[in-house]
Design a protein around this motif. Sequence first.
Motif, mmCIF file in Angstrom:
data_model
loop_
_atom_site.group_PDB
_atom_site.id
_atom_site.type_symbol
_atom_site.label_atom_id
_atom_site.label_comp_id
_atom_site.label_asym_id
_atom_site.label_seq_id
_atom_site.Cartn_x
_atom_site.Cartn_y
_atom_site.Cartn_z
ATOM 1 N N ALA A 119 13.602 -12.093 3.788
ATOM 2 C CA ALA A 119 14.721 -12.786 4.434
ATOM 3 C C ALA A 119 15.256 -11.966 5.605
ATOM 4 C CB ALA A 119 15.822 -13.053 3.420
ATOM 5 N N GLN A 120 15.323 -10.644 5.432
ATOM 6 C CA GLN A 120 15.776 -9.775 6.521
ATOM 7 C C GLN A 120 14.799 -9.823 7.689
ATOM 8 O OE1 GLN A 120 16.238 -5.967 4.644
ATOM 9 N NE2 GLN A 120 18.267 -6.450 3.852
ATOM 10 N N ILE A 147 0.805 -1.220 0.000
ATOM 11 C CA ILE A 147 0.000 0.000 0.000
ATOM 12 C C ILE A 147 0.840 1.272 0.000
ATOM 13 C CG2 ILE A 147 -1.996 -1.109 1.050
ATOM 14 C CD1 ILE A 147 -1.153 0.168 3.717
ATOM 15 N N PHE A 148 2.117 1.171 0.373
ATOM 16 C CA PHE A 148 2.972 2.355 0.400
ATOM 17 C C PHE A 148 3.855 2.461 -0.839
ATOM 18 C CE2 PHE A 148 2.304 1.172 4.895
ATOM 19 C CZ PHE A 148 1.571 2.288 5.270
ATOM 20 N N ASN A 149 3.723 1.513 -1.765
ATOM 21 C CA ASN A 149 4.552 1.478 -2.975
ATOM 22 C C ASN A 149 6.032 1.582 -2.642
ATOM 23 O OD1 ASN A 149 2.393 1.230 -4.794
ATOM 24 N ND2 ASN A 149 2.013 3.429 -4.706
ATOM 25 N N SER A 150 6.455 0.847 -1.637
ATOM 26 C CA SER A 150 7.839 0.949 -1.176
ATOM 27 C C SER A 150 8.715 -0.193 -1.674
ATOM 28 C CB SER A 150 7.878 0.986 0.352
ATOM 29 O OG SER A 150 7.309 -0.199 0.872
ATOM 30 N N ILE A 151 8.113 -1.227 -2.276
ATOM 31 C CA ILE A 151 8.879 -2.374 -2.758
ATOM 32 C C ILE A 151 8.774 -2.394 -4.278
ATOM 33 C CG2 ILE A 151 9.159 -4.872 -2.658
ATOM 34 C CD1 ILE A 151 7.722 -4.776 0.060
ATOM 35 N N GLY A 152 9.928 -2.328 -4.942
ATOM 36 C CA GLY A 152 9.943 -2.198 -6.394
ATOM 37 C C GLY A 152 9.702 -3.479 -7.167
ATOM 38 N N SER A 153 10.128 -4.617 -6.620
ATOM 39 C CA SER A 153 10.029 -5.861 -7.379
ATOM 40 C C SER A 153 9.841 -7.036 -6.420
ATOM 41 C CB SER A 153 11.296 -6.071 -8.207
ATOM 42 O OG SER A 153 12.393 -6.288 -7.338
ATOM 43 N N LEU A 154 9.486 -8.175 -7.021
ATOM 44 C CA LEU A 154 9.304 -9.376 -6.208
ATOM 45 C C LEU A 154 10.636 -9.831 -5.609
ATOM 46 C CD1 LEU A 154 7.120 -11.247 -5.232
ATOM 47 C CD2 LEU A 154 7.477 -12.661 -7.252
ATOM 48 N N SER A 155 11.748 -9.647 -6.330
ATOM 49 C CA SER A 155 13.054 -10.037 -5.776
ATOM 50 C C SER A 155 13.421 -9.145 -4.585
ATOM 51 C CB SER A 155 14.145 -9.979 -6.845
ATOM 52 O OG SER A 155 14.304 -8.665 -7.319
ATOM 53 N N GLU A 156 13.079 -7.872 -4.666
ATOM 54 C CA GLU A 156 13.327 -6.976 -3.524
ATOM 55 C C GLU A 156 12.466 -7.389 -2.341
ATOM 56 O OE1 GLU A 156 13.168 -2.215 -2.412
ATOM 57 O OE2 GLU A 156 12.943 -2.833 -4.493
ATOM 58 N N TYR A 157 11.221 -7.796 -2.618
ATOM 59 C CA TYR A 157 10.335 -8.279 -1.560
ATOM 60 C C TYR A 157 10.937 -9.510 -0.875
ATOM 61 C CZ TYR A 157 6.698 -11.095 0.545
ATOM 62 O OH TYR A 157 5.996 -11.893 1.406
ATOM 63 N N GLU A 158 11.460 -10.442 -1.680
ATOM 64 C CA GLU A 158 12.040 -11.659 -1.118
ATOM 65 C C GLU A 158 13.270 -11.344 -0.268
ATOM 66 O OE1 GLU A 158 12.461 -13.969 -4.662
ATOM 67 O OE2 GLU A 158 10.363 -14.613 -4.616
ATOM 68 N N LYS A 159 14.065 -10.358 -0.683
ATOM 69 C CA LYS A 159 15.233 -9.934 0.106
ATOM 70 C C LYS A 159 14.773 -9.358 1.451
ATOM 71 C CE LYS A 159 19.025 -6.623 0.037
ATOM 72 N NZ LYS A 159 19.607 -5.481 -0.669
ATOM 73 N N LEU A 160 13.738 -8.505 1.421
ATOM 74 C CA LEU A 160 13.212 -7.924 2.663
ATOM 75 C C LEU A 160 12.604 -9.000 3.556
ATOM 76 C CD1 LEU A 160 11.560 -4.683 1.238
ATOM 77 C CD2 LEU A 160 13.584 -4.808 2.699
ATOM 78 N N ARG A 198 14.566 -13.752 14.410
ATOM 79 C CA ARG A 198 15.320 -14.684 15.251
ATOM 80 C C ARG A 198 16.073 -13.964 16.348
ATOM 81 N NH1 ARG A 198 17.672 -17.225 10.275
ATOM 82 N NH2 ARG A 198 15.981 -18.525 9.552
ATOM 83 N N GLU A 199 16.624 -12.834 16.012
ATOM 84 C CA GLU A 199 17.502 -12.119 16.937
ATOM 85 C C GLU A 199 16.824 -10.935 17.621
ATOM 86 O OE1 GLU A 199 20.598 -13.126 17.620
ATOM 87 O OE2 GLU A 199 20.345 -14.792 16.231
ATOM 88 N N GLY A 200 15.748 -10.456 17.076
ATOM 89 C CA GLY A 200 15.163 -9.204 17.530
ATOM 90 C C GLY A 200 14.114 -9.357 18.607
ATOM 91 N N MET A 201 13.606 -8.223 19.032
ATOM 92 C CA MET A 201 12.549 -8.205 20.033
ATOM 93 C C MET A 201 11.670 -6.983 19.835
ATOM 94 S SD MET A 201 14.108 -6.746 23.614
ATOM 95 C CE MET A 201 15.598 -7.678 23.679
ATOM 96 N N PHE A 202 10.497 -7.042 20.396
ATOM 97 C CA PHE A 202 9.566 -5.921 20.411
ATOM 98 C C PHE A 202 9.481 -5.399 21.832
ATOM 99 C CE2 PHE A 202 8.234 -8.156 16.660
ATOM 100 C CZ PHE A 202 7.792 -7.171 15.805
ATOM 101 N N VAL A 203 9.455 -4.084 21.977
ATOM 102 C CA VAL A 203 9.193 -3.446 23.266
ATOM 103 C C VAL A 203 7.880 -2.698 23.087
ATOM 104 C CG1 VAL A 203 9.991 -1.785 24.964
ATOM 105 C CG2 VAL A 203 11.653 -3.229 23.762
ATOM 106 N N ILE A 204 6.856 -3.081 23.822
ATOM 107 C CA ILE A 204 5.521 -2.513 23.658
ATOM 108 C C ILE A 204 5.197 -1.674 24.877
ATOM 109 C CG2 ILE A 204 3.084 -3.036 23.338
ATOM 110 C CD1 ILE A 204 4.043 -5.670 21.984
#
Length: 136
Positions: free
Chosen positions: A64-65, A49-62, A71-77
């Motif tokens: 993976a990130q 909805i924000f038109n921030s991803i240019g292609s499907l390959s870029e989506y797949e890279k994001l 795995r390593e991160g956390m949320f603080v709410i």
Amino acid sequence: ENILNYKMQYHSHTPCVRIAIYIHTYTGSPIVENRSDAIKAMGLQNSDIFNSIGSLSEYEKLSAQEIEHGREGMFVILSDVHLDSPSVLDKIERMLEGYSAFDPLPIFVFMGNFTSKPEGAKATTGYFDDLTNVIC
């Protein structure tokens, strides 16, 4: 199939007064599917909805990130963070300093109420400016 099924009953006590009573009879849930299947079915152009991803390959890279960060991160709410209180802003700053050494940095989620009493939009915008100054 309707996600929400309800009926309204109206009761009129005088010609000028109508009282509505909401009776909830059914709540459904959307179908369960994973995000990548939905994006492949709808197409990337219909899901970003924000038109921030240019292609499907870029989506797949994001994607993976996102998995790696998951795995390593956390949320603080945080909830009911009253930005109209200077002591709260001081405590937020101290909290952020405590997380500054984390790698990767946590994702912070702030939920309202953001003031201790109802405020107008101009005042609330000023409080968010103060929060921005603490974060940056």
